[in-house]
Design an enzyme around this catalytic site. Structure first.
Site, PDB file in Angstrom:
ATOM      1  N   CYS A 131       0.807  -1.218   0.000  1.00 46.08           N
ATOM      2  CA  CYS A 131       0.000   0.000   0.000  1.00 46.08           C
ATOM      3  C   CYS A 131       0.845   1.275   0.000  1.00 46.08           C
ATOM      4  O   CYS A 131       0.296   2.370  -0.082  1.00 46.08           O
ATOM      5  CB  CYS A 131      -0.945  -0.007   1.193  1.00 46.08           C
ATOM      6  SG  CYS A 131      -1.858  -1.558   1.320  1.00 46.08           S
ATOM      7  N   HIS A 147      -2.195   8.058   5.813  1.00 43.39           N
ATOM      8  CA  HIS A 147      -2.522   6.791   5.149  1.00 43.39           C
ATOM      9  C   HIS A 147      -3.987   6.451   5.460  1.00 43.39           C
ATOM     10  O   HIS A 147      -4.741   6.126   4.557  1.00 43.39           O
ATOM     11  CB  HIS A 147      -1.568   5.711   5.654  1.00 43.39           C
ATOM     12  CG  HIS A 147      -1.647   4.435   4.886  1.00 43.39           C
ATOM     13  ND1 HIS A 147      -1.514   4.372   3.523  1.00 43.39           N
ATOM     14  CD2 HIS A 147      -1.844   3.151   5.303  1.00 43.39           C
ATOM     15  CE1 HIS A 147      -1.620   3.108   3.124  1.00 43.39           C
ATOM     16  NE2 HIS A 147      -1.829   2.352   4.181  1.00 43.39           N
ATOM     17  N   GLU A 179      -0.980   4.615  13.329  1.00 50.83           N
ATOM     18  CA  GLU A 179      -0.610   5.849  12.637  1.00 50.83           C
ATOM     19  C   GLU A 179      -0.768   7.056  13.554  1.00 50.83           C
ATOM     20  O   GLU A 179       0.083   7.951  13.570  1.00 50.83           O
ATOM     21  CB  GLU A 179      -1.479   5.999  11.384  1.00 50.83           C
ATOM     22  CG  GLU A 179      -1.068   7.172  10.535  1.00 50.83           C
ATOM     23  CD  GLU A 179      -1.722   7.162   9.153  1.00 50.83           C
ATOM     24  OE1 GLU A 179      -2.587   6.310   8.893  1.00 50.83           O
ATOM     25  OE2 GLU A 179      -1.333   8.007   8.340  1.00 50.83           O
ATOM     26  N   LYS A 232      -9.140   8.276   2.037  1.00 46.91           N
ATOM     27  CA  LYS A 232      -9.746   6.950   1.845  1.00 46.91           C
ATOM     28  C   LYS A 232     -11.208   6.913   2.274  1.00 46.91           C
ATOM     29  O   LYS A 232     -11.942   6.011   1.875  1.00 46.91           O
ATOM     30  CB  LYS A 232      -8.902   5.890   2.552  1.00 46.91           C
ATOM     31  CG  LYS A 232      -7.520   5.739   1.880  1.00 46.91           C
ATOM     32  CD  LYS A 232      -6.698   4.626   2.492  1.00 46.91           C
ATOM     33  CE  LYS A 232      -5.369   4.445   1.763  1.00 46.91           C
ATOM     34  NZ  LYS A 232      -4.361   5.491   2.067  1.00 46.91           N
ATOM     35  N   HIS A 275      -9.412   2.562  -0.819  1.00 47.15           N
ATOM     36  CA  HIS A 275      -7.985   2.249  -0.772  1.00 47.15           C
ATOM     37  C   HIS A 275      -7.548   1.644  -2.108  1.00 47.15           C
ATOM     38  O   HIS A 275      -7.878   0.510  -2.428  1.00 47.15           O
ATOM     39  CB  HIS A 275      -7.713   1.277   0.377  1.00 47.15           C
ATOM     40  CG  HIS A 275      -6.262   1.123   0.702  1.00 47.15           C
ATOM     41  ND1 HIS A 275      -5.253   1.687  -0.041  1.00 47.15           N
ATOM     42  CD2 HIS A 275      -5.651   0.456   1.720  1.00 47.15           C
ATOM     43  CE1 HIS A 275      -4.086   1.376   0.494  1.00 47.15           C
ATOM     44  NE2 HIS A 275      -4.292   0.642   1.563  1.00 47.15           N
ATOM     45  N   PHE A 310       1.426  -3.370   3.896  1.00 49.41           N
ATOM     46  CA  PHE A 310       1.586  -4.694   4.486  1.00 49.41           C
ATOM     47  C   PHE A 310       3.055  -5.103   4.368  1.00 49.41           C
ATOM     48  O   PHE A 310       3.705  -4.823   3.348  1.00 49.41           O
ATOM     49  CB  PHE A 310       0.738  -5.720   3.731  1.00 49.41           C
ATOM     50  CG  PHE A 310      -0.728  -5.690   4.084  1.00 49.41           C
ATOM     51  CD1 PHE A 310      -1.169  -5.245   5.317  1.00 49.41           C
ATOM     52  CD2 PHE A 310      -1.676  -6.129   3.167  1.00 49.41           C
ATOM     53  CE1 PHE A 310      -2.522  -5.238   5.633  1.00 49.41           C
ATOM     54  CE2 PHE A 310      -3.026  -6.123   3.479  1.00 49.41           C
ATOM     55  CZ  PHE A 310      -3.450  -5.671   4.712  1.00 49.41           C
TER      56      PHE A 310
END
Lengths: 96, 404
Positions: free
Chosen positions: B159, B299, B310, B328, B333, B392
């Site tokens: 990502c 993110h 985060e 998002k 995403h 990830f």
């Protein structure tokens, strides 16, 4: 009733960036911008549209040759359901 | 040291087919998520979809051989080039690079061709299946389309791929390898394979009865992300090269850093250790202090674990984190494209002095101590902002963008 050329024109214009007006029996697929991989892709599109499998190793060079091959295959299918006809045809069994 | 200017950008997203329409939609603060016919029958059948993406009409003669993610990347690259007023006939082609991030590849193609194998039809496999589907093709097709003949490759950090690509492109400019690099990300994961896989990981929102309210970054009711797709490309250019063209940059890429959590194959470090380290390193790279940063484009996936980690990372780095937004909520995403879309929108934020709101953010989670911009755009006078992306595998990237 649609002619074989109509069918080919439809397949080519739907699959590739080719104008119907450019598709004539004399035109080579090279002229129409199809490289060797695109020609194989064209064979799959023809198969999907007509049920007729082209032999990958002996693909026609011109639109007219493709018309002849498809017409021969359809004639054969009409006469009997079995044997392949023409050097570039292998009935509908693509494992031949 | 070479300064890196951002002289053009292009965006293809569920919020619009170009940068301007995407920006206008994002300012509304509403979600684009809806039911997805391609996912019918799956436990999660919603996504954010690029509207009216007719590749043949939009991309033209090469569209027939491009899978969706590649076509979207190409469209974004063309917009970025036009925006930068670059004409490939005028540039030195070996000095122009392309770096595109993709987290997966063409899932759509793999699904279609695997079905033929399962049906015992190996000779029906498309002869173009490989050139259509492999992840590097997005960068390669941009090279083919524009004639850029310098370094050309794809990076993959899940990502974070789009942000990593922009950072790697920066390195090519700083190293003197290129004068111009087209950098960004392209991805489409609107396919049953990733949909089922991400669902099994517990990563997707299950609010399928109310798609438009499903993606809720930093919200107390968040329950996962919504699948998306899109692409964005930035034109990064040596500052002196842009100046020689008398072009005023949109912004500068002042800093970049990448780190790895080295903690878990999927979950982020619970304290956001690697994310904080990336933020600090990017600030140091830009020679800026945390207090210089006026905005963070987060993110913000809306998964339980990401948003908490985060927030902790931001609170580690900033005494009082600046206003944060996550796109998002509005556009889901887009995996490898997300970081590039977010970087591009951060550039627009700095230019317009407006932070787009986080769609669906109504009630900040109790354990998240952030100033989340919600409901309406917020005016900002920020001259520096950070766009962050976390993948990830614990792969983290942070981009520091400045107005001058």
């Amino acid at each position: 009733m649609a002619t074989t050329l109509d069918t080919i024109t439809q397949v080519l214009t739907e699959t590739f960036p080719i104008d119907a007006a450019d598709i004539t029996p004399e035109r080579t697929f090279d002229d129409l911008g199809l490289d060797s991989l695109a020609l194989l892709e064209m064979g799959l599109a023809v198969q999907e549209s007509t049920g007729i499998t082209l032999n990958d190793t002996e693909l026609p060079k011109t639109v007219g040759q493709l018309v002849t091959l498809l017409d021969a295959a359809q004639a054969t299918t009409a006469q009997a359901d079995t044997a392949p006809v023409g050097p570039a045809l292998a009935a509908t069994d693509n494992t031949a | 040291m070479t300064r890196v200017a951002i002289t053009g950008l292009g965006i293809v997203s569920p919020a619009g087919l170009d940068a301007d329409s995407t920006w206008q939609t994002l300012l509304k603060g509403t979600s684009t998520a809806r039911r997805d016919e391609q996912l019918a029958g799956l436990p999660v059948d919603i996504s954010c979809q690029v509207p009216d993406f007719d590749a043949r009409r939009l991309v033209g003669s090469s569209a027939w051989r491009l899978d969706r993610f590649t076509a979207m990347g190409l469209l974004a690259a063309r917009e970025a080039l036009a925006d930068a007023r670059l004409d490939p006939r005028d540039w030195e082609p070996l000095r122009v690079g392309v770096v595109i991030g993709s987290g997966t590849a063409s899932m759509e193609r793999y699904g279609r061709e695997f079905a033929k194998l399962a049906d015992d039809r190996p000779l029906d496999i498309s002869p173009l299946a490989i050139p259509r589907s492999v992840p590097n093709m997005s960068a390669a097709e941009i090279g083919l389309d524009t004639g850029a003949r310098g370094p050309n490759f794809t990076v993959s950090t899940a990502c974070a791929s789009g942000a990593t690509a922009i950072g790697v492109a920066r390195d090519l400019l700083r190293a003197g390898t290129c004068d111009i690099v087209l950098a960004g990300g392209a991805e489409s994961v609107r396919h049953p394979i990733p949909a089922a896989c991400f669902h099994r990981m517990g990563a997707l929102s299950q609010r399928t009865d109310d798609p438009a309210r499903a993606s809720r970054p930093f919200d107390s009711a968040r329950d996962g992300f919504v699948l998306s797709e899109g692409a964005a490309v930035l034109v990064l250019e040596r500052s002196d090269h842009a100046r020689a063209r008398s072009l005023r940059p949109r912004a500068h890429l002042a800093g970049y850093a990448a780190t790895c959590d080295a903690h878990h194959y999927a979950a982020p470090h619970p304290q956001g250790r690697g994310a904080a380290e990336a933020l600090l390193a990017a600030l140091a790279d830009a020679a800026l202090e945390p207090a210089d940063i006026g905005h963070v484009n987060a993110h913000g996936t809306a998964t339980s674990l990401n948003d908490l980690a985060e927030a902790r990372a931001l609170n580690t780095v900033f005494a009082a984190p600046p206003p944060v937004t996550s796109l998002k909520g509005a556009i889901g995403h887009a995996i490898g494209a997300a970081g590039a879309i977010e970087a591009a929108v951060t550039v627009l934020t700095l230019q317009h002095g407006l932070i787009p709101p986080t769609a669906n953010h109504e009630d900040t989670a109790l354990d998240i101590d952030l100033d989340v911009v919600a409901k309406a755009p917020r005016t900002t006078h920020a001259t520096a902002a950070i766009s962050t992306s976390y993948g990830f595998g614990g792969q983290n990237a942070a981009l520091v963008l400045t107005t001058c």
